[in-house]
Write a protein that holds these residues in place. Structure first.
Motif, PDB file in Angstrom:
ATOM      1  N   UNK A 179     -19.982   6.952  -3.528  1.00 22.97           N
ATOM      2  CA  UNK A 179     -20.309   7.512  -2.214  1.00 22.97           C
ATOM      3  C   UNK A 179     -20.906   6.459  -1.300  1.00 22.97           C
ATOM      4  N   UNK A 180     -21.841   5.702  -1.853  1.00 23.77           N
ATOM      5  CA  UNK A 180     -22.507   4.657  -1.079  1.00 23.77           C
ATOM      6  C   UNK A 180     -21.492   3.611  -0.627  1.00 23.77           C
ATOM      7  N   UNK A 181     -20.642   3.195  -1.554  1.00 25.69           N
ATOM      8  CA  UNK A 181     -19.658   2.161  -1.253  1.00 25.69           C
ATOM      9  C   UNK A 181     -18.684   2.604  -0.163  1.00 25.69           C
ATOM     10  N   UNK A 182     -18.225   3.853  -0.235  1.00 23.79           N
ATOM     11  CA  UNK A 182     -17.286   4.354   0.775  1.00 23.79           C
ATOM     12  C   UNK A 182     -17.959   4.414   2.143  1.00 23.79           C
ATOM     13  N   UNK A 195       0.849  -1.199   0.000  1.00 28.68           N
ATOM     14  CA  UNK A 195       0.000   0.000   0.000  1.00 28.68           C
ATOM     15  C   UNK A 195       0.880   1.243   0.000  1.00 28.68           C
ATOM     16  N   UNK A 196       0.651   2.127  -0.953  1.00 25.40           N
ATOM     17  CA  UNK A 196       1.445   3.344  -1.073  1.00 25.40           C
ATOM     18  C   UNK A 196       0.827   4.443  -0.217  1.00 25.40           C
ATOM     19  N   UNK A 197       1.499   4.797   0.887  1.00 24.21           N
ATOM     20  CA  UNK A 197       0.978   5.803   1.816  1.00 24.21           C
ATOM     21  C   UNK A 197       1.957   6.964   1.904  1.00 24.21           C
ATOM     22  N   UNK A 198       1.471   8.170   1.619  1.00 24.95           N
ATOM     23  CA  UNK A 198       2.260   9.395   1.736  1.00 24.95           C
ATOM     24  C   UNK A 198       1.835  10.089   3.028  1.00 24.95           C
ATOM     25  N   UNK A 199       2.765  10.198   3.973  1.00 24.71           N
ATOM     26  CA  UNK A 199       2.449  10.788   5.278  1.00 24.71           C
ATOM     27  C   UNK A 199       2.990  12.210   5.353  1.00 24.71           C
ATOM     28  N   UNK A 200       2.107  13.137   5.706  1.00 22.41           N
ATOM     29  CA  UNK A 200       2.476  14.545   5.829  1.00 22.41           C
ATOM     30  C   UNK A 200       2.262  15.009   7.266  1.00 22.41           C
ATOM     31  N   UNK A 215       0.320   8.368 -10.536  1.00 19.81           N
ATOM     32  CA  UNK A 215       0.031   7.992  -9.151  1.00 19.81           C
ATOM     33  C   UNK A 215      -0.688   6.651  -9.151  1.00 19.81           C
ATOM     34  N   UNK A 216      -0.163   5.735  -8.389  1.00 17.52           N
ATOM     35  CA  UNK A 216      -0.710   4.377  -8.319  1.00 17.52           C
ATOM     36  C   UNK A 216      -2.117   4.379  -7.726  1.00 17.52           C
ATOM     37  N   UNK A 217      -2.970   3.519  -8.264  1.00 19.45           N
ATOM     38  CA  UNK A 217      -4.328   3.378  -7.729  1.00 19.45           C
ATOM     39  C   UNK A 217      -4.274   3.026  -6.243  1.00 19.45           C
ATOM     40  N   UNK A 218      -5.193   3.599  -5.472  1.00 20.97           N
ATOM     41  CA  UNK A 218      -5.313   3.409  -4.024  1.00 20.97           C
ATOM     42  C   UNK A 218      -4.153   4.025  -3.248  1.00 20.97           C
ATOM     43  N   UNK A 219      -3.424   4.945  -3.882  1.00 25.35           N
ATOM     44  CA  UNK A 219      -2.440   5.729  -3.126  1.00 25.35           C
ATOM     45  C   UNK A 219      -3.165   6.535  -2.058  1.00 25.35           C
ATOM     46  N   UNK A 220      -2.574   6.584  -0.859  1.00 31.83           N
ATOM     47  CA  UNK A 220      -3.174   7.281   0.278  1.00 31.83           C
ATOM     48  C   UNK A 220      -2.304   8.471   0.664  1.00 31.83           C
ATOM     49  N   UNK A 221      -2.932   9.613   0.889  1.00 33.85           N
ATOM     50  CA  UNK A 221      -2.249  10.776   1.466  1.00 33.85           C
ATOM     51  C   UNK A 221      -2.895  11.039   2.818  1.00 33.85           C
ATOM     52  N   UNK A 261      -6.504   2.933   9.526  1.00 35.07           N
ATOM     53  CA  UNK A 261      -6.328   3.431   8.160  1.00 35.07           C
ATOM     54  C   UNK A 261      -6.166   2.268   7.174  1.00 35.07           C
ATOM     55  N   UNK A 262      -5.297   1.342   7.497  1.00 33.64           N
ATOM     56  CA  UNK A 262      -5.062   0.189   6.622  1.00 33.64           C
ATOM     57  C   UNK A 262      -6.342  -0.627   6.469  1.00 33.64           C
ATOM     58  N   UNK A 263      -7.065  -0.826   7.570  1.00 31.26           N
ATOM     59  CA  UNK A 263      -8.304  -1.607   7.523  1.00 31.26           C
ATOM     60  C   UNK A 263      -9.334  -0.952   6.606  1.00 31.26           C
ATOM     61  N   UNK A 264      -9.436   0.373   6.653  1.00 33.21           N
ATOM     62  CA  UNK A 264     -10.398   1.081   5.812  1.00 33.21           C
ATOM     63  C   UNK A 264     -10.040   0.954   4.338  1.00 33.21           C
ATOM     64  N   UNK A 265      -8.770   1.168   4.016  1.00 35.00           N
ATOM     65  CA  UNK A 265      -8.354   1.104   2.617  1.00 35.00           C
ATOM     66  C   UNK A 265      -8.492  -0.317   2.069  1.00 35.00           C
ATOM     67  N   UNK A 266      -8.158  -1.310   2.871  1.00 34.38           N
ATOM     68  CA  UNK A 266      -8.308  -2.696   2.423  1.00 34.38           C
ATOM     69  C   UNK A 266      -9.779  -3.041   2.188  1.00 34.38           C
ATOM     70  N   UNK A 267     -10.647  -2.551   3.056  1.00 32.00           N
ATOM     71  CA  UNK A 267     -12.089  -2.785   2.875  1.00 32.00           C
ATOM     72  C   UNK A 267     -12.575  -2.087   1.615  1.00 32.00           C
ATOM     73  N   UNK A 268     -12.086  -0.882   1.366  1.00 32.12           N
ATOM     74  CA  UNK A 268     -12.445  -0.166   0.146  1.00 32.12           C
ATOM     75  C   UNK A 268     -12.051  -0.969  -1.091  1.00 32.12           C
ATOM     76  N   UNK A 269     -10.845  -1.497  -1.084  1.00 35.89           N
ATOM     77  CA  UNK A 269     -10.374  -2.289  -2.220  1.00 35.89           C
ATOM     78  C   UNK A 269     -11.297  -3.478  -2.489  1.00 35.89           C
TER      79      UNK A 269
END
Length: 243
Positions: free
Chosen positions: A75-78, A1-6, A25-31, A162-170
């Motif tokens: 929107x519904x899916x998220x 998972x590509x995560x950009x932390x600011x 930018x790779x799909x499912x990249x997270x900022x 955060x990881x759990x949410x993105x994995x569920x989204x995928x």
């Protein structure tokens, strides 16, 4: 998972959109950021959070929406994906307040802002912005807000959530790509806040009235049964729930 932390940024959505104009930018990249200084909610509302306590992040979603009229499906899916993760964390009374705020026991714990762009070749690119109150304890000036920590009475691991949410989204986006809309729409409908309950509303000119939420249309409008038993649909800018 590509995560950009600011450490800080005005808006993770804006950061990710700007990045898209400069490079692949790779799909499912997270900022994600510890401090979002100019966070936005629906209709330009401000999303204020305590620095370092909560999750504020954006996810790039592409190659999932195949038709422009299917935008609200995302929107519904998220919203459904978020509610599923929260239920795994044993958060009680999770509900989705139209169009896509997440409540727990009638208090807001999360907001979603999705911004879509249509490319010249027909590709739809979505930036999914999510704010989730995790470890913030002080909501003195926000009586309708809460956090996971307040509800569960313990600190939580933000990175793990955060990881759990993105994995569920995928996982759920695979349903979207296969056009299996009913699977997440049925969950959205079941979780819809105040569905079937008489409640007061206010329209965009300040007129108050009673109605009963019947559901949400495929393009995201709220269906409300009025006192004369007629059903009217409202856009997000046309109606406000009073609760």
């Amino acid at each position: 998972m590509n995560i950009i932390k600011l450490d800080a940024t005005p808006s993770t959505n804006d950061f990710l959109k700007a990045l898209l104009t400069k490079q692949f930018v790779e799909n499912f990249t997270v900022v994600t950021t510890e401090n979002q200084t100019s966070g936005r909610g629906q209709m330009g509302s401000v999303w204020e959070v305590e620095s370092g306590k909560n999750l504020t992040f954006s996810v790039l979603v592409k190659d999932s929406l195949l038709e422009i009229h299917a935008i609200f499906h995302l929107n519904v899916l998220v919203a459904v994906s978020l509610s599923e993760v929260l239920e795994q964390l044993k958060i009680p009374y999770v509900a989705i307040k139209w169009p896509n705020d997440i409540l727990a026991d009638n208090k807001k714990i999360s907001g979603i802002l999705i911004e879509n762009s249509l490319k010249s070749d027909g590709e739809i690119i979505s930036v999914v912005g999510i704010g989730l109150n995790v470890n913030q304890k002080n909501f003195d000036n926000l009586p309708k807000a809460s956090s996971l920590s307040v509800i569960l009475n313990r600190e939580l691991d933000k990175d793990a959530i955060l990881v759990a949410i993105v994995e569920r989204l995928k996982c759920n986006i695979a349903l979207l790509q296969n056009k299996e809309y009913d699977l997440f729409w049925s969950k959205y409908s079941q979780k819809l806040f105040k569905k079937g309950v008489p409640m007061p509303f206010e329209d965009n000119v300040g007129v108050r009235f009673m109605g009963i939420i019947q559901g949400v249309t495929a393009n995201g409008k709220l269906e409300v049964m009025l006192e004369d038993d007629s059903v009217k649909t409202f856009d997000i800018k046309e109606i406000q729930m009073l609760y």
